[in-house]
Scaffold this motif. Structure first.
Motif, PDB file in Angstrom:
ATOM      1  N   ALA A  14       0.828  -1.207   0.000  1.00 14.93           N
ATOM      2  CA  ALA A  14       0.000   0.000   0.000  1.00 14.93           C
ATOM      3  C   ALA A  14       0.866   1.262   0.000  1.00 14.93           C
ATOM      4  N   SER A  17       2.559   1.572  -3.386  1.00 18.41           N
ATOM      5  CA  SER A  17       1.593   2.003  -4.399  1.00 18.41           C
ATOM      6  C   SER A  17       1.289   3.489  -4.268  1.00 18.41           C
ATOM      7  N   ALA A  37      -3.434   0.331  -4.462  1.00 19.75           N
ATOM      8  CA  ALA A  37      -3.405   0.828  -3.081  1.00 19.75           C
ATOM      9  C   ALA A  37      -4.750   0.619  -2.389  1.00 19.75           C
TER      10      ALA A  37
END
Length: 202
Positions: A14, A17, A37
């Protein structure tokens, strides 16, 4: 141990991203990184036991918002040179707004951390999943303590939708609009069928 490994995997992907969203030169690639994400954030919500928020994140943000961003970015002819010029032009204003938002967030979190009743709120027992699932607990909270705020937010969204429709359908000079009644009421004589001979064209 296994849950911790899954958490660190979702969290690392995450964060990576999110970095790629703001550092990618291609806007289409940025939207695709944003979708990745969102999926990893939904995985983190699942690890926390918030399955309703995870599904809302996937359905609403990935299924609607991110796909809409992707279509808009792909349909627009974006000139990267003009975008960079506009970025440098509005950089001081954007930086000032970012600093103001950061100060507001720090003030909000600081006020929450040093509130007099925060210790009692932290020590309050959380109901187990056997007593109430995440969706049931969230529904009870929204429709009991925050029912008026929830209805007010729905009214705000309704007013925004009506305003958008009115702005779209307002009369403007030089803009041609479809008139459904005129199209439906056209006579059959407006369309004529022609028999075209083979090899002769029209």
């Amino acid at each position: 141990m296994f849950t911790a490994l899954i958490f660190y995997m979702f969290a690392a992907i995450a964060v990576a991203s999110g970095v790629m969203v703001i550092s990618s030169r291609n806007p289409v690639h940025s939207v695709l990184w944003l979708i990745l994400a969102f999926f990893n954030a939904a995985g983190l919500f699942l690890l926390l036991g918030a399955e309703f928020l995870a599904m809302v994140l996937v359905v609403v943000y990935v299924g609607a918002v991110a796909v809409l961003f992707l279509f808009v970015v792909m349909m627009l002819d974006i000139n990267m040179v003009e975008m960079k010029e506009g970025f440098l032009q509005y950089l001081p204003t954007g930086a000032l707004i970012g600093v103001v938002l950061l100060v507001e967030l720090l003030a909000m979190f600081g006020g929450w951390a040093f509130a007099p009743d925060v210790e009692a709120m932290v020590k309050a027992p959380t109901p187990t999943l056997e007593q109430a699932s995440n969706t049931v607990a969230l529904g009870k909270l929204i429709y009991t303590n925050y029912v008026y705020l929830f209805q007010a937010s729905g009214l705000v969204l309704l007013v925004a939708m009506i305003g958008t429709i009115l702005l779209t359908h307002r009369k403007r000079t030089g803009v041609r609009k479809q008139v459904i009644a005129d199209q439906v009421g056209r006579s059959r004589d407006s369309v004529e069928l022609k028999k075209v001979q083979s090899g002769r064209g029209i």
